[in-house]
Design an enzyme around this catalytic site. Structure first.
Site, mmCIF file in Angstrom:
data_model
loop_
_atom_site.group_PDB
_atom_site.id
_atom_site.type_symbol
_atom_site.label_atom_id
_atom_site.label_comp_id
_atom_site.label_asym_id
_atom_site.label_seq_id
_atom_site.Cartn_x
_atom_site.Cartn_y
_atom_site.Cartn_z
ATOM 1 N N SER A 188 0.833 -1.201 0.000
ATOM 2 C CA SER A 188 0.000 0.000 0.000
ATOM 3 C C SER A 188 0.868 1.253 0.000
ATOM 4 C CB SER A 188 -0.957 -0.037 1.191
ATOM 5 O OG SER A 188 -1.903 0.994 1.099
ATOM 6 N N ASP A 229 -2.367 6.384 -3.961
ATOM 7 C CA ASP A 229 -1.195 5.683 -3.440
ATOM 8 C C ASP A 229 -0.770 4.574 -4.411
ATOM 9 O OD1 ASP A 229 -3.258 3.884 -2.970
ATOM 10 O OD2 ASP A 229 -2.557 3.306 -0.989
ATOM 11 N N ASP A 271 -0.916 1.324 -4.764
ATOM 12 C CA ASP A 271 -1.835 0.291 -5.246
ATOM 13 C C ASP A 271 -3.225 0.853 -5.529
ATOM 14 O OD1 ASP A 271 -2.305 0.579 -2.441
ATOM 15 O OD2 ASP A 271 -3.295 -1.382 -2.380
ATOM 16 N N ASP A 317 -5.690 2.258 -3.897
ATOM 17 C CA ASP A 317 -6.925 2.055 -3.131
ATOM 18 C C ASP A 317 -7.233 3.273 -2.252
ATOM 19 O OD1 ASP A 317 -4.947 1.630 -1.230
ATOM 20 O OD2 ASP A 317 -5.742 -0.288 -0.516
#
Length: 578
Positions: free
Chosen positions: A151, A304, A306, A308
C-alpha cells in the site's frame, strides 16, 4: 554478536542450510560477516506473521522479512485451506501486483505455488490497482485472490493481501483458519514452488473496460459531467498503479481536461519524488498541488501505489489550494451521494452507509438527515466488505470508507477503490460547480448544517522488536491508568474493544461491545469528543485519533472556530500522547 539468543541462532542456522537457495544463504552469511547484529535480530527474532490481512514487512532475507520463502509459505498455507474448503471442486484464484520493487516477481511466485497445488490462477499481465483484484475475483468466480502490495508504506516494504470469494480481504473464520494452515507448515520443503504453467491464465487489458464501464454505470449526474467536461483536474499516481486506470476512468466518464503530474507518472518502486508514497502526507501531495496552482485546477487528485486510497486538494475561500483530510473527503462523498440520490428519489430499499469506529461521526449525522442507515465497523476495509456481503441483497450499500483516505461508492468491489472514488470526486466537483459552488464552499455548508468537526491523527513510528514492545507497553499503560479527564474535559465513557466492553465512568456500569475483539481504546468526553488509541495492523506505528465538534453559526466564523477546535484537540492529545 552476543545478543543473539538461542532461537535466533537456530533460525539463522536453518536459513544457512541446503533447504534454501544459494543467493539466500549468501545474503544471510553476509549479515553474519558484517556483524549486523540489529539487522539479524529484526530479521529472525520471529516469523513474519500472516495476520488477519496477510503479510506486510521489509523485504530481505529472514523469517521476519518479505521474501520468496515467507511468501511461498503463506501461499502454500492458503492453498491447503482452499483445497480443504472446496473439496472436489475447481478452485480458481486471481493474483495481481503493484509497482513496488519485486511485486511482479512475487506475484509470479504466488501464481506458481497456487498452480503447483492444482489451482487455476488468473494472473494479471501487468500491474493493476488493488480494487481491480477485488473486482476480478467476483468477475471470474474465484474462491480467493492475492494482491502483492504494501500500500502506502515506504519503499523498503512489500506485502501480501489475501482475499476470499466475495472480493473482500479475509475475515473470520477464514483469516484465523488460514493462519493456522500457514503456521502448520514446518519446513520450506513443504512448499510447492514449481507449478504447472497450464494452470496460469493471463489477464490483460481486456478487463480494464469491463471494470471502467461497470463503474461508469454508477454515475449519478452524467449531465453535470457533460456540462463541465472541461473541468480542470490534476492527477498524480505517485509512481503507482493508478496511472493504468484513473486517466482512462476519468476520460470514460467524460472529463476531457485531465493533467497528469509527469514527475510521478511512471510506476517506480523506489518512489523517487517522495519518502512515503501516501496521499495522507503533505510531501506526497506537493507536486500535484503545485501543478494545480500552475493551471488553476478545480480539483487535485493523488492515489497511493496500489490505488486504493486517494487524497485531494481544492481551493479554499482565499483562493489557495488546501489539502482535505480523510474525514472531510469521505464526508463530502457521502453527502454528495446521499443528497443527489435523495433529490432523484434513488436511495433505493434499505439504503445504508458504513464507516469505521475511528472515522468522523459527521458521516453518521449526514446519514441520519437523509434517513439512511449507518453502520460502524472496526478499522480495516475488510470489515466493511464483510458487512456488505452479510447484508447482501437485503439492503443497498451506497457509500462508505475510512478516515485513512479509503472510500467506495457502490458495491462493485469489496475493498476501498481509488479509481472509483476519483471519478465520483470529479463528478461531485462538476455537479457543485454547475450549481455555482466550489467543493470547499460545500464543505462549509455541511459544517454549518451538521456541525463543524475537527479531527487530528498522530502516528508514532516504533520500528523493530524494541518498537513492537514499546507499542505494547504504551497500550498497557493506558489501560492501567485510564484518564478521567482529557484537556480538562471529563471523560464520560471508555470503550475497550480488546475487552469488548464499554464502561460508564460515572456509574461504573459496563456493557458489551458486539464487534470483534481489537486492540483499540476509545475515550468519549461529556462534550461528545472522541479520542482513540490503536496500534496499526499494517505498519510499525501506534495511532491516536481525536475528533471534536463545534457549532458554525456563520461561514465567516469558520477559521476562528477551526482555531478554537484545534486548540481543544491539542490539549486533549497532549494529555494522552504526552
Amino acid at each position: 554478536m552476543g545478543n543473539l539468543d538461542k532461537d535466533i541462532l537456530e533460525k539463522i542456522d536453518d536459513w544457512l542450510s541446503s533447504s534454501y537457495d544459494e543467493e539466500t544463504r549468501a545474503s544471510v552469511q553476509k549479515l553474519i560477516d558484517d556483524q549486523a547484529e540489529t539487522e539479524l535480530i529484526d530479521s529472525f527474532y520471529k516469523d513474519l506473521e500472516f495476520g488477519t490481512g496477510g503479510l506486510r514487512g521489509i523485504m530481505g532475507v529472514g523469517s521476519n522479512r518479505m521474501n520468496k520463502y515467507t511468501i511461498g509459505k503463506a501461499t502454500q498455507g492458503l492453498s491447503n485451506y482452499l483445497i480443504k474448503q472446496f473439496p472436489n471442486q475447481e478452485i480458481k484464484v486471481a493474483v495481481s501486483y503493484d509497482s513496488r520493487n519485486n511485486s511482479q516477481s512475487f506475484g509470479q511466485l504466488v501464481a506458481q505455488v497456487f498452480a503447483a497445488n492444482g489451482i487455476k490462477v488468473y494472473l494479471f499481465n501487468e500491474l493493476r490497482p488493488t480494487p481491480m483484484l477485488s473486482f476480478a475475483i467476483r468477475h471470474f468466480g474465484c474462491k480467493s485472490g492475492v494482491m502483492l502490495t504494501a500500500s502506502h508504506n515506504p519503499k523498503e516494504y512489500n506485502g501480501y493481501k489475501a482475499y476470499w470469494n466475495d472480493g473482500s480481504q479475509l475475515t473470520a473464520p477464514h483469516d484465523k483458519n488460514v493462519i493456522d494452515e500457514v503456521n502448520a507448515i514446518a519446513s520450506v520443503k513443504d512448499i510447492r514452488f514449481e507449478g504447472n504453467t497450464q494452470n496460469i491464465i493471463p489477464v490483460g487489458e481486456e478487463i480494464d473496460p469491463i471494470y471502467i464501464e461497470a463503474n461508469k454505470a454508477l454515475s449519478i449526474h452524467p449531465e453535470a459531467v457533460q456540462a463541465q467536461k472541461d473541468l480542470k483536474i490534476v492527477y498524480s499516481p505517485i509512481h503507482g498503479t493508478g496511472i493504468t486506470i484513473v486517466p482512462k476512468m476519468l476520460a470514460s466518464w467524460g472529463f476531457e481536461n485531465v493533467t497528469v503530474v509527469t514527475e510521478q507518472a511512471t510506476p517506480d518502486g523506489n518512489f523517487p519524488t517522495v519518502i512515503y508514497p501516501n496521499p495522507e502526507e503533505e510531501d506526497a501531495m506537493a507536486l500535484a498541488k503545485k501543478k494545480g496552482e500552475e493551471i488553476d485546477a478545480d480539483l487535485v487528485l493523488a492515489t497511493d501505489p496500489d490505488a486504493d486510497r486517494v487524497g485531494i486538494a481544492v481551493k479554499n475561500s482565499q483562493g489557495q489550494f488546501q489539502l482535505l483530510n480523510g474525514n472531510q473527503i469521505g464526508s463530502l462523498l457521502i453527502y454528495y451521494v446521499l443528497s443527489a440520490k435523495s433529490d432523484l428519489k434513488q436511495l433505493g430499499n434499505n439504503p445504508y452507509i458504513v464507516k469505521t469506529i475511528v472515522t468522523s461521526n459527521l458521516q453518521a449525522d449526514i446519514a441520519n438527515h437523509y434517513h439512511v442507515a449507518h453502520y460502524e465497523t472496526l478499522t480495516g476495509f475488510k470489515y466493511i466488505g464483510e458487512l456488505m456481503t452479510k447484508l447482501g441483497d437485503s439492503a443497498q450499500y451506497l457509500a462508505g470508507g475510512e478516515e485513512s483516505y479509503g472510500y467506495l461508492v457502490g458495491d462493485l468491489v469489496r475493498d476501498k477503490d481509488a479509481p472509483n472514488s476519483c471519478a465520483f470526486l470529479a463528478e461531485m466537483t462538476a455537479y457543485f460547480k454547475s450549481k455555482g459552488k466550489t467543493v470547499y464552499e460545500v464543505l462549509l455548508d455541511i459544517y454549518q448544517e451538521f456541525g463543524c468537526y475537527q479531527e487530528k491523527l498522530i502516528s508514532l513510528t516504533k520500528k523493530g522488536k524494541a518498537g513492537a514492545e514499546e507499542i505494547q507497553a504504551m497500550m498497557a499503560g493506558l489501560r492501567q491508568n485510564l484518564p478521567t479527564t482529557l484537556g480538562g474535559i471529563e471523560v464520560k465513557e471508555i470503550r475497550d474493544y480488546e475487552l469488548s466492553q464499554t464502561t460508564d465512568m460515572k456509574t461504573g456500569r459496563k456493557s458489551e461491545i458486539t464487534l470483534p475483539k481489537s486492540d483499540v481504546l476509545q475515550f468519549i468526553t461529556v462534550d461528545g469528543d472522541v479520542i482513540s488509541a490503536r496500534p496499526s495492523g499494517t505498519e510499525p506505528k501506534i495511532k491516536f485519533y481525536c475528533s471534536v465538534k463545534g457549532t458554525l453559526h456563520d461561514k465567516s466564523d469558520y477559521l476562528s472556530l477551526q482555531n478554537t477546535l484545534e486548540e481543544k484537540v491539542d490539549r486533549m492529545m497532549k494529555d494522552i500522547v504526552g
